[in-house]
Motif scaffolding. Structure first.
Motif, PDB file in Angstrom:
ATOM      1  N   ALA A   3       9.126 -51.971 -24.942  1.00 30.15           N
ATOM      2  CA  ALA A   3      10.258 -52.019 -24.016  1.00 30.15           C
ATOM      3  C   ALA A   3      11.488 -51.410 -24.688  1.00 30.15           C
ATOM      4  N   VAL A   4      12.373 -50.881 -23.880  1.00 27.77           N
ATOM      5  CA  VAL A   4      13.650 -50.381 -24.366  1.00 27.77           C
ATOM      6  C   VAL A   4      14.689 -51.418 -23.966  1.00 27.77           C
ATOM      7  N   PHE A   5      15.358 -51.981 -24.955  1.00 27.48           N
ATOM      8  CA  PHE A   5      16.287 -53.060 -24.689  1.00 27.48           C
ATOM      9  C   PHE A   5      17.728 -52.571 -24.673  1.00 27.48           C
ATOM     10  N   ASP A   6      18.521 -53.182 -23.797  1.00 28.59           N
ATOM     11  CA  ASP A   6      19.945 -52.904 -23.652  1.00 28.59           C
ATOM     12  C   ASP A   6      20.695 -53.702 -24.715  1.00 28.59           C
ATOM     13  N   GLU A   7      21.514 -53.031 -25.488  1.00 33.20           N
ATOM     14  CA  GLU A   7      22.253 -53.693 -26.565  1.00 33.20           C
ATOM     15  C   GLU A   7      23.308 -54.668 -26.041  1.00 33.20           C
ATOM     16  N   ASN A   8      23.642 -54.582 -24.757  1.00 31.06           N
ATOM     17  CA  ASN A   8      24.712 -55.406 -24.200  1.00 31.06           C
ATOM     18  C   ASN A   8      24.236 -56.747 -23.651  1.00 31.06           C
ATOM     19  N   SER A   9      22.951 -57.018 -23.751  1.00 32.20           N
ATOM     20  CA  SER A   9      22.401 -58.254 -23.201  1.00 32.20           C
ATOM     21  C   SER A   9      21.409 -58.841 -24.207  1.00 32.20           C
ATOM     22  N   TYR A  12      16.175 -61.898 -25.459  1.00 38.27           N
ATOM     23  CA  TYR A  12      15.324 -62.900 -24.822  1.00 38.27           C
ATOM     24  C   TYR A  12      15.512 -62.913 -23.304  1.00 38.27           C
ATOM     25  N   LEU A  13      16.745 -62.644 -22.830  1.00 40.56           N
ATOM     26  CA  LEU A  13      16.981 -62.571 -21.381  1.00 40.56           C
ATOM     27  C   LEU A  13      16.276 -61.367 -20.778  1.00 40.56           C
ATOM     28  N   GLN A  14      16.277 -60.262 -21.512  1.00 38.18           N
ATOM     29  CA  GLN A  14      15.602 -59.063 -21.029  1.00 38.18           C
ATOM     30  C   GLN A  14      14.084 -59.266 -21.006  1.00 38.18           C
ATOM     31  N   ILE A  15      13.569 -60.008 -21.976  1.00 34.80           N
ATOM     32  CA  ILE A  15      12.138 -60.324 -21.986  1.00 34.80           C
ATOM     33  C   ILE A  15      11.804 -61.219 -20.796  1.00 34.80           C
ATOM     34  N   MET A  16      12.671 -62.174 -20.515  1.00 31.55           N
ATOM     35  CA  MET A  16      12.471 -63.035 -19.344  1.00 31.55           C
ATOM     36  C   MET A  16      12.394 -62.197 -18.073  1.00 31.55           C
ATOM     37  N   ASP A  17      13.313 -61.253 -17.927  1.00 35.20           N
ATOM     38  CA  ASP A  17      13.305 -60.382 -16.739  1.00 35.20           C
ATOM     39  C   ASP A  17      12.029 -59.550 -16.674  1.00 35.20           C
ATOM     40  N   LEU A  18      11.590 -59.032 -17.809  1.00 33.27           N
ATOM     41  CA  LEU A  18      10.366 -58.238 -17.857  1.00 33.27           C
ATOM     42  C   LEU A  18       9.170 -59.070 -17.397  1.00 33.27           C
ATOM     43  N   ILE A  19       9.082 -60.290 -17.868  1.00 33.93           N
ATOM     44  CA  ILE A  19       7.979 -61.171 -17.482  1.00 33.93           C
ATOM     45  C   ILE A  19       8.065 -61.514 -16.000  1.00 33.93           C
ATOM     46  N   LYS A  20       9.262 -61.808 -15.520  1.00 30.31           N
ATOM     47  CA  LYS A  20       9.445 -62.096 -14.093  1.00 30.31           C
ATOM     48  C   LYS A  20       9.025 -60.896 -13.243  1.00 30.31           C
ATOM     49  N   GLN A  21       9.402 -59.702 -13.686  1.00 34.46           N
ATOM     50  CA  GLN A  21       9.027 -58.500 -12.940  1.00 34.46           C
ATOM     51  C   GLN A  21       7.509 -58.337 -12.896  1.00 34.46           C
ATOM     52  N   ARG A  22       6.851 -58.583 -14.018  1.00 35.13           N
ATOM     53  CA  ARG A  22       5.390 -58.459 -14.055  1.00 35.13           C
ATOM     54  C   ARG A  22       4.729 -59.473 -13.131  1.00 35.13           C
ATOM     55  N   ILE A  23       5.264 -60.667 -13.096  1.00 33.62           N
ATOM     56  CA  ILE A  23       4.714 -61.701 -12.215  1.00 33.62           C
ATOM     57  C   ILE A  23       4.972 -61.324 -10.752  1.00 33.62           C
ATOM     58  N   CYS A  24       6.195 -60.938 -10.440  1.00 37.12           N
ATOM     59  CA  CYS A  24       6.558 -60.618  -9.054  1.00 37.12           C
ATOM     60  C   CYS A  24       5.847 -59.374  -8.540  1.00 37.12           C
ATOM     61  N   ALA A  25       5.486 -58.465  -9.435  1.00 32.91           N
ATOM     62  CA  ALA A  25       4.768 -57.250  -9.049  1.00 32.91           C
ATOM     63  C   ALA A  25       3.258 -57.476  -9.049  1.00 32.91           C
ATOM     64  N   SER A  26       2.849 -58.720  -9.244  1.00 32.71           N
ATOM     65  CA  SER A  26       1.426 -59.113  -9.268  1.00 32.71           C
ATOM     66  C   SER A  26       0.640 -58.444 -10.387  1.00 32.71           C
ATOM     67  N   LEU A  27       1.320 -58.059 -11.467  1.00 34.34           N
ATOM     68  CA  LEU A  27       0.598 -57.593 -12.646  1.00 34.34           C
ATOM     69  C   LEU A  27      -0.035 -58.796 -13.346  1.00 34.34           C
ATOM     70  N   TRP A  28       0.617 -59.940 -13.208  1.00 40.74           N
ATOM     71  CA  TRP A  28       0.067 -61.226 -13.634  1.00 40.74           C
ATOM     72  C   TRP A  28       0.064 -62.113 -12.398  1.00 40.74           C
ATOM     73  N   ASN A  29      -1.065 -62.725 -12.116  1.00 38.17           N
ATOM     74  CA  ASN A  29      -1.216 -63.543 -10.917  1.00 38.17           C
ATOM     75  C   ASN A  29      -0.912 -65.006 -11.204  1.00 38.17           C
ATOM     76  N   LEU A  30      -0.771 -65.769 -10.128  1.00 41.24           N
ATOM     77  CA  LEU A  30      -0.543 -67.206 -10.260  1.00 41.24           C
ATOM     78  C   LEU A  30      -1.638 -67.809 -11.132  1.00 41.24           C
ATOM     79  N   GLY A  31      -1.228 -68.595 -12.106  1.00 43.64           N
ATOM     80  CA  GLY A  31      -2.187 -69.278 -12.973  1.00 43.64           C
ATOM     81  C   GLY A  31      -2.729 -68.446 -14.114  1.00 43.64           C
ATOM     82  N   ASP A  32      -2.402 -67.155 -14.176  1.00 45.49           N
ATOM     83  CA  ASP A  32      -2.874 -66.303 -15.280  1.00 45.49           C
ATOM     84  C   ASP A  32      -2.256 -66.748 -16.596  1.00 45.49           C
ATOM     85  N   ARG A  33      -3.028 -66.576 -17.653  1.00 42.90           N
ATOM     86  CA  ARG A  33      -2.532 -66.859 -18.996  1.00 42.90           C
ATOM     87  C   ARG A  33      -1.690 -65.681 -19.469  1.00 42.90           C
ATOM     88  N   LEU A  34      -0.502 -65.973 -19.977  1.00 40.62           N
ATOM     89  CA  LEU A  34       0.343 -64.946 -20.560  1.00 40.62           C
ATOM     90  C   LEU A  34      -0.169 -64.616 -21.959  1.00 40.62           C
TER      91      LEU A  34
END
Length: 133
Positions: A3-9, A12-34
């Motif tokens: 990932a390319v991270f923004d120096e202004n944020s 860990y918050l950017q990682i949270m957003d990345l994970i949320k995006q993967r979940i919301c885009a169904s790259l990881w499904n409900l109940g999947d192991r991270l």
């Protein structure tokens, strides 16, 4: 994928957003192991403590849950995922519209630009959006 991270944020918050995006885009499904903290840290090339903090905050928010000795899993709450998906979408729209306004575009001009973009988008991208619904 590094990932390319923004120096202004905080990362860990950017990682949270990345994970949320993967979940919301169904790259990881409900109940999947991270991926484990170590696996995710290697993938993103960050300190494992940073990934651990992101996982802890996601658990506090209800996006993931941890089973001792088993790992961290995506929530099984579809309503929670839809709420987060809508929040992420609203943030993207707000950033887009605010950016266009800073460039001096009026409301109708923004609509026209957006319509033009949507009309000229490659078909495979449009199909991806329709599948997600």
């Amino acid at each position: 994928m590094q990932a390319v991270f923004d120096e202004n944020s905080p990362i860990y918050l950017q990682i949270m957003d990345l994970i949320k995006q993967r979940i919301c885009a169904s790259l990881w499904n409900l109940g999947d192991r991270l991926p484990s903290v170590r696996e995710m840290a290697i993938e993103l090339r960050v300190n494992p403590n940073t990934v651990q903090r992101a996982y802890q905050e996601l658990e506090r928010e209800g996006m993931v849950f941890t089973q001792r000795g088993m790992g961290t899993f995506v929530t099984e709450d579809q309503a929670k995922v839809e709420t987060v998906r809508n929040e992420l979408a609203s943030r993207l729209v707000r950033q887009f519209v605010d950016g266009m306004a800073r460039l001096g575009f009026e409301r109708e001009q923004i609509r026209v630009k957006l319509d033009m973009y949507l009309e000229n988008r490659p078909m495979e991208q449009q199909g991806d959006d329709e599948e997600r619904g």
